[in-house]
Design a protein around this motif. Structure first.
Motif, mmCIF file in Angstrom:
data_model
loop_
_atom_site.group_PDB
_atom_site.id
_atom_site.type_symbol
_atom_site.label_atom_id
_atom_site.label_comp_id
_atom_site.label_asym_id
_atom_site.label_seq_id
_atom_site.Cartn_x
_atom_site.Cartn_y
_atom_site.Cartn_z
ATOM 1 N N ALA A 9 0.842 -1.195 0.000
ATOM 2 C CA ALA A 9 0.000 0.000 0.000
ATOM 3 C C ALA A 9 0.874 1.240 0.000
ATOM 4 O O ALA A 9 2.034 1.199 0.415
ATOM 5 C CB ALA A 9 -0.895 0.010 1.235
ATOM 6 N N ILE A 10 0.306 2.322 -0.517
ATOM 7 C CA ILE A 10 0.959 3.622 -0.375
ATOM 8 C C ILE A 10 0.542 4.163 0.985
ATOM 9 O O ILE A 10 -0.639 4.139 1.338
ATOM 10 C CB ILE A 10 0.530 4.567 -1.510
ATOM 11 N N GLY A 11 1.536 4.571 1.774
ATOM 12 C CA GLY A 11 1.152 5.051 3.096
ATOM 13 C C GLY A 11 2.342 5.526 3.884
ATOM 14 O O GLY A 11 3.478 5.486 3.391
ATOM 15 N N ASP A 12 2.093 5.984 5.107
ATOM 16 C CA ASP A 12 3.182 6.517 5.931
ATOM 17 C C ASP A 12 3.705 5.455 6.889
ATOM 18 O O ASP A 12 3.406 4.271 6.760
ATOM 19 C CB ASP A 12 2.758 7.805 6.642
ATOM 20 N N ALA A 13 4.520 5.880 7.838
ATOM 21 C CA ALA A 13 5.258 4.934 8.670
ATOM 22 C C ALA A 13 4.456 4.418 9.860
ATOM 23 O O ALA A 13 4.995 3.702 10.706
ATOM 24 C CB ALA A 13 6.554 5.595 9.146
ATOM 25 N N ALA A 14 3.172 4.747 9.932
ATOM 26 C CA ALA A 14 2.354 4.308 11.080
ATOM 27 C C ALA A 14 2.383 2.793 11.209
ATOM 28 O O ALA A 14 2.082 2.077 10.253
ATOM 29 C CB ALA A 14 0.917 4.805 10.912
ATOM 30 N N GLY A 15 2.788 2.316 12.383
ATOM 31 C CA GLY A 15 2.795 0.877 12.632
ATOM 32 C C GLY A 15 4.014 0.141 12.109
ATOM 33 O O GLY A 15 4.171 -1.056 12.348
ATOM 34 N N ALA A 16 4.904 0.849 11.380
ATOM 35 C CA ALA A 16 6.087 0.184 10.829
ATOM 36 C C ALA A 16 7.151 0.002 11.904
ATOM 37 O O ALA A 16 7.350 0.873 12.745
ATOM 38 C CB ALA A 16 6.651 0.988 9.663
ATOM 39 N N GLU A 17 7.814 -1.152 11.877
ATOM 40 C CA GLU A 17 8.936 -1.362 12.802
ATOM 41 C C GLU A 17 10.213 -0.714 12.274
ATOM 42 O O GLU A 17 11.096 -0.361 13.041
ATOM 43 C CB GLU A 17 9.165 -2.861 12.996
ATOM 44 N N ILE A 18 10.299 -0.607 10.961
ATOM 45 C CA ILE A 18 11.474 0.008 10.329
ATOM 46 C C ILE A 18 11.009 0.960 9.232
ATOM 47 O O ILE A 18 10.147 0.594 8.432
ATOM 48 C CB ILE A 18 12.411 -1.043 9.685
ATOM 49 N N ALA A 19 11.587 2.163 9.209
ATOM 50 C CA ALA A 19 11.407 3.063 8.066
ATOM 51 C C ALA A 19 12.736 3.128 7.330
ATOM 52 O O ALA A 19 13.784 3.355 7.946
ATOM 53 C CB ALA A 19 10.985 4.451 8.529
ATOM 54 N N VAL A 20 12.687 2.907 6.002
ATOM 55 C CA VAL A 20 13.899 2.904 5.181
ATOM 56 C C VAL A 20 13.865 4.120 4.265
ATOM 57 O O VAL A 20 12.971 4.236 3.419
ATOM 58 C CB VAL A 20 13.988 1.616 4.331
ATOM 59 N N LEU A 21 14.838 5.017 4.426
ATOM 60 C CA LEU A 21 14.904 6.208 3.578
ATOM 61 C C LEU A 21 15.749 5.854 2.356
ATOM 62 O O LEU A 21 16.969 5.727 2.448
ATOM 63 C CB LEU A 21 15.513 7.371 4.363
ATOM 64 N N ALA A 22 15.090 5.672 1.231
ATOM 65 C CA ALA A 22 15.772 5.208 0.015
ATOM 66 C C ALA A 22 15.714 6.298 -1.044
ATOM 67 O O ALA A 22 15.139 6.123 -2.119
ATOM 68 C CB ALA A 22 15.130 3.909 -0.482
ATOM 69 N N ALA A 48 8.971 3.510 19.010
ATOM 70 C CA ALA A 48 9.944 2.415 19.068
ATOM 71 C C ALA A 48 10.488 2.044 17.690
ATOM 72 O O ALA A 48 11.327 1.157 17.573
ATOM 73 C CB ALA A 48 9.296 1.188 19.703
ATOM 74 N N ALA A 49 10.006 2.731 16.661
ATOM 75 C CA ALA A 49 10.414 2.356 15.303
ATOM 76 C C ALA A 49 11.863 2.740 15.035
ATOM 77 O O ALA A 49 12.378 3.711 15.594
ATOM 78 C CB ALA A 49 9.499 3.021 14.275
ATOM 79 N N VAL A 50 12.484 1.967 14.193
ATOM 80 C CA VAL A 50 13.877 2.170 13.809
ATOM 81 C C VAL A 50 13.897 2.836 12.432
ATOM 82 O O VAL A 50 13.037 2.562 11.599
ATOM 83 C CB VAL A 50 14.590 0.800 13.759
ATOM 84 N N VAL A 51 14.871 3.713 12.221
ATOM 85 C CA VAL A 51 15.010 4.373 10.911
ATOM 86 C C VAL A 51 16.377 4.028 10.334
ATOM 87 O O VAL A 51 17.383 4.048 11.058
ATOM 88 C CB VAL A 51 14.861 5.905 11.029
ATOM 89 N N THR A 52 16.406 3.702 9.064
ATOM 90 C CA THR A 52 17.683 3.450 8.402
ATOM 91 C C THR A 52 17.636 4.067 7.003
ATOM 92 O O THR A 52 16.607 4.616 6.595
ATOM 93 C CB THR A 52 17.990 1.935 8.348
ATOM 94 N N ASP A 53 18.750 4.019 6.304
ATOM 95 C CA ASP A 53 18.803 4.574 4.956
ATOM 96 C C ASP A 53 19.612 3.631 4.078
ATOM 97 O O ASP A 53 20.135 2.620 4.569
ATOM 98 C CB ASP A 53 19.423 5.984 4.966
ATOM 99 N N VAL A 54 19.720 3.976 2.785
ATOM 100 C CA VAL A 54 20.475 3.123 1.859
ATOM 101 C C VAL A 54 21.501 3.944 1.078
ATOM 102 O O VAL A 54 21.963 3.532 0.005
ATOM 103 C CB VAL A 54 19.530 2.404 0.860
ATOM 104 N N GLY A 55 21.868 5.101 1.617
ATOM 105 C CA GLY A 55 22.707 6.034 0.879
ATOM 106 C C GLY A 55 24.133 5.550 0.652
ATOM 107 O O GLY A 55 24.697 4.824 1.464
ATOM 108 N N SER A 56 24.737 6.048 -0.438
ATOM 109 C CA SER A 56 26.094 5.642 -0.815
ATOM 110 C C SER A 56 27.173 6.369 -0.031
ATOM 111 O O SER A 56 28.354 6.067 -0.197
ATOM 112 C CB SER A 56 26.316 5.906 -2.305
ATOM 113 N N THR A 57 26.815 7.378 0.763
ATOM 114 C CA THR A 57 27.763 8.024 1.663
ATOM 115 C C THR A 57 27.149 7.980 3.057
ATOM 116 O O THR A 57 25.930 7.920 3.201
ATOM 117 C CB THR A 57 28.028 9.488 1.260
ATOM 118 N N LYS A 58 27.991 8.016 4.074
ATOM 119 C CA LYS A 58 27.447 7.749 5.389
ATOM 120 C C LYS A 58 27.760 8.790 6.473
ATOM 121 O O LYS A 58 26.948 8.977 7.378
ATOM 122 C CB LYS A 58 27.922 6.372 5.909
#
Lengths: 271, 271
Positions: free
Chosen positions: A47-60, A79-89
């Motif tokens: 579904a298209i939607g926001d981070a409500a209820g997600a255990e992980i949000a991935v910023l891609a 309690a949700a965790v946030v991560t990304d997939v970027g090529s620089t850190k």
């Protein structure tokens, strides 16, 4: 597991497909609504939607869009965790921790292709590949474990290193080759591309394949990792000048030595 | 048709296999006797032998070995045609015509791989590929026709151009990418190859694939085509400096423009 993927391009789209194939629920969004709709159509998202209820949000999203993207994240649970997939850190992790504290985990899947957009998504993109995670002393161990488990579930192996080392290593093994490939394709344009059509062997196609990648992601990477990339570019310019000098003075032995060193280095990295 | 192939490496070996598959008789030799024996064992050759009775002799050795190889050619009939497969043409054609007059036809199959030796031979290597022939006013039309027919019989398409233009075009589309790939692999060695192991994506593997090619052939090509290659290297250095400058001053618009030009040039050549 419920995951929210922000950005439905090659990496976000591939992660969505791969997670759904493992039984996860994937909601997602893209600032380009057509890309989000296409991702839904392709089965990248439940579904298209926001981070409500997600255990992980991935910023891609491209690395320089990550701060705005993080700010715009809605519905994120405490309690949700946030991560990304970027090529620089390094800068990404500083920004991520400023926004999310120890619940942010910097990540970088070492996988990709010259293609872009949800139509390039591939559920097998991460199978057998490495994902670099860059925890800091502030990172919550449970957050790190959750992000690592997500990537392992899609077939990736985890490598941990600090963000600064990541940026130096990737400047060498990825950002430099991209810069070189773009410069090479550009030089061929300057030398008379039209008259070369049909005359190039497979070597040129391979050497410049990554120069087919569209600009936005790489503009961000080059700017964001400027320091380590300039160092890598200067090391490359030194090698190129040595080879040019040997060719100019007709020094076959020096050329042979440079080629032998290059082959040995390649074998040590990739062999 | 009887063809004599001198040099049983990747190109000579592949031509032998392909010609035999079309019913030709192929005799051959190699200054490395073990390579000739291996070629015989692999079915690249009908027999080890000289050019006696051959309608075409193909010199398939590194370009700077061609003059000595031409001098050592024994058994060549008065009507036999001589050609080569070298990656540079101007000097080779001058030498070939000095030795064989209008019966020499410069040739260059635009096909290859990073592998070397008779074991790398592939009967399909030339299928659908181009072979550039570089006749001069002195070239006998029948000699040109015979060499063209040989290449067409193994699936290649013929492109004719003068030797100087060949060398400028190939400096750009082939010799420059090889020089760049060697310099890139060398730079990674200088930046710390060991610590990069396992961390490179597919981009580095592709960008440096041709840097796996062993030295002897490329030392010869770089030396033999020095003038056009130095021009191409300078065009590349200019592009690289422009990109480096844009990165250093943080000019995203300039980086995006360089990337857009590079992508467009690549598409014009390869698309």
């Amino acid at each position: 597991m419920k995951v929210c993927v922000v950005g439905c391009g090659l990496i976000g789209g591939s992660l969505g497909l791969a997670l759904r194939a493992q039984g996860a629920t994937v909601v997602g969004q893209d600032r380009d609504r057509a890309a989000a709709d296409r991702a839904l159509e392709l089965g990248v998202l439940d579904a298209i939607g926001d981070a409500a209820g997600a255990e992980i949000a991935v910023l891609a999203v491209p690395v320089r869009s990550i701060p705005a993207c993080a700010q715009a994240l809605t519905g994120l649970g405490a309690a949700a965790v946030v991560t990304d997939v970027g090529s620089t850190k390094a800068a990404v992790v500083r920004g991520g921790e400023a926004a999310f504290g120890g619940r942010f985990v910097g990540g970088h899947p070492v996988a990709g292709s010259e293609r872009a957009g949800p139509d390039a998504a591939d559920a097998r993109l991460f199978a057998g590949r490495r994902v670099i995670l860059t925890p800091t002393p502030r990172t919550e161990p449970a957050a790190l474990a959750r992000v690592a488990a997500m990537w392992r579930s899609v077939g990736a192996a985890i490598v941990e290193m600090d963000a600064e080392r990541h940026d130096r290593v990737l400047a060498a093994v990825s950002h430099l080759p991209h810069a070189v490939a773009y410069a090479l394709a550009g030089a061929l344009g300057a030398l008379g591309a039209e008259s070369f059509r049909g005359l190039a062997g497979g070597g040129l196609a391979d050497t410049t394949r990554i120069a087919a990648t569209p600009a936005p992601m790489w503009v961000d990477v080059f700017l964001e990792n400027r320091g380590p990339l300039l160092e890598a570019l200067d090391a490359f310019a030194g090698e190129l000048a040595a080879l040019r000098g040997a060719i100019e003075r007709g020094d076959g032995a020096a050329i042979a030595a440079l080629i032998a060193e290059a082959r040995a280095a390649r074998a040590r990295i990739l062999g």
